[in-house]
Design an enzyme around this catalytic site. Structure first.
Site, mmCIF file in Angstrom:
data_model
loop_
_atom_site.group_PDB
_atom_site.id
_atom_site.type_symbol
_atom_site.label_atom_id
_atom_site.label_comp_id
_atom_site.label_asym_id
_atom_site.label_seq_id
_atom_site.Cartn_x
_atom_site.Cartn_y
_atom_site.Cartn_z
ATOM 1 C CG HIS A 109 -33.240 -39.797 -48.807
ATOM 2 N ND1 HIS A 109 -32.906 -38.720 -48.009
ATOM 3 C CD2 HIS A 109 -33.812 -40.715 -47.991
ATOM 4 C CE1 HIS A 109 -33.289 -38.980 -46.768
ATOM 5 N NE2 HIS A 109 -33.831 -40.171 -46.723
ATOM 6 C CG ASP B 49 -36.239 -37.664 -44.909
ATOM 7 O OD1 ASP B 49 -36.952 -36.674 -45.202
ATOM 8 O OD2 ASP B 49 -35.106 -37.544 -44.422
ATOM 9 C CB CYS C 76 -35.918 -43.248 -46.631
ATOM 10 S SG CYS C 76 -35.499 -42.644 -44.973
ATOM 11 C CB CYS D 216 -30.342 -40.991 -45.612
ATOM 12 S SG CYS D 216 -31.284 -42.267 -44.743
#
Length: 208
Positions: free
Chosen positions: A97, A43, A41, A100
Site C-alpha cells: 500500500h 498497517d 501489511c 507504507c
C-alpha cells in the site's frame, strides 16, 4: 476507540447476522474454504476483508510489516503451506500500500533497533533495483515505485516456495501483486508478468 465499545458493537453484529441467518455462526464453525490467501501489511488503515468486500471465511489472511515474504519466516512459510496444501486456495495475493511506514523507514539511514533485520529485506529490494530507483528524482515517486517493486519481489518469494511451485505448474494456483492506494481507496492490480519475471531466475530456484 474504547474497548467497551468493541464488545457492544460485537453484540449488535452477532444479532444482525442471526436476524438474517439463524445458523450463520453454526455453519461458520464447520470449517473454511477460502479461495484466496491474502498477504498484506499490518498497517491499521489496510484491512483486507473490508476493502475487498469479503465475508468471513472467504479470505485467508497473513499480515506483517510491509507485506514481506521471507523463507526464514516460519510463520509466513507455514501460512503458505497450509493455504496451498490444505485449504487448496486458488489465488495468492501480495498487497502493498502507498504511504507504507515500513517501506519509508527502510529508505532512511537510521538505526531502528529490533526493526533493522526486518527492514534490511526491504533495503535488499532497493539494492536489486538501485539503478531504476536512483534514476527517479522525485522522492515521493521513488517511494511509490519501491512499494510496487517490493510487492513484485515478495510475489517472487512466494513463487520460490515448493508447494506454490507444484500448484503453479499444475495451473491450479495464480499469484497476484496488488497495491492499495490509501488516498483514494482504490485497489490496483500491478498485472505482473511472472513468466517473464521468472524466466531468468527459475533455473536457480526451480525444484524437481
Amino acid at each position: 476507540m474504547k474497548l467497551e465499545a468493541i464488545f457492544k458493537y460485537n453484540q449488535q453484529w452477532v444479532q444482525e447476522k442471526l436476524n438474517v441467518d439463524s445458523t450463520y455462526f453454526e455453519d461458520l464453525s464447520k470449517g473454511q474454504q477460502p479461495e484466496i490467501l491474502y498477504i498484506g501489511c499490518s498497517d491499521s488503515r489496510v484491512t483486507a476483508e473490508e476493502m475487498m468486500g469479503a465475508s468471513l471465511g472467504q479470505v485467508f489472511v497473513y499480515r506483517n510489516i510491509a507485506n514481506m515474504v521471507s523463507g526464514l519466516d516460519l510463520s509466513a512459510m507455514s501460512v503458505i503451506n497450509y493455504a496451498v496444501n490444505h485449504l487448496k486456495v486458488k489465488h495468492i495475493v501480495v498487497c502493498g500500500h502507498y504511504y507504507c511506514g515500513g517501506v519509508k523507514a527502510a529508505m532512511q539511514a537510521q538505526d531502528l533497533g529490533i526493526l533493522n533485520p526486518w527492514l534490511r529485506s526491504i533495503r535488499d529490494v532497493y539494492r536489486l533495483h538501485k539503478d531504476e530507483l536512483n534514476a527517479i528524482e522525485d522522492e515521493d515517486a521513488r517511494y511509490n515505485q519501491l512499494i510496487r517493486l517490493n510487492v513484485r519481489e515478495q510475489c517472487v518469494n512466494v513463487l520460490k516456495t515448493a508447494e506454490v511451485q507444484v500448484a503453479y505448474r499444475k495451473n491450479t494456483l495464480q499469484v497476484h501483486g496488488w497495491v492499495f492506494d490509501i488516498s483514494t481507496g482504490q485497489l490496483i492490480d500491478l498485472e505482473l508478468d511472472f513468466d517473464k519475471i521468472l524466466a531468468g531466475i527459475m533455473e536457480i530456484y526451480t525444484l524437481n
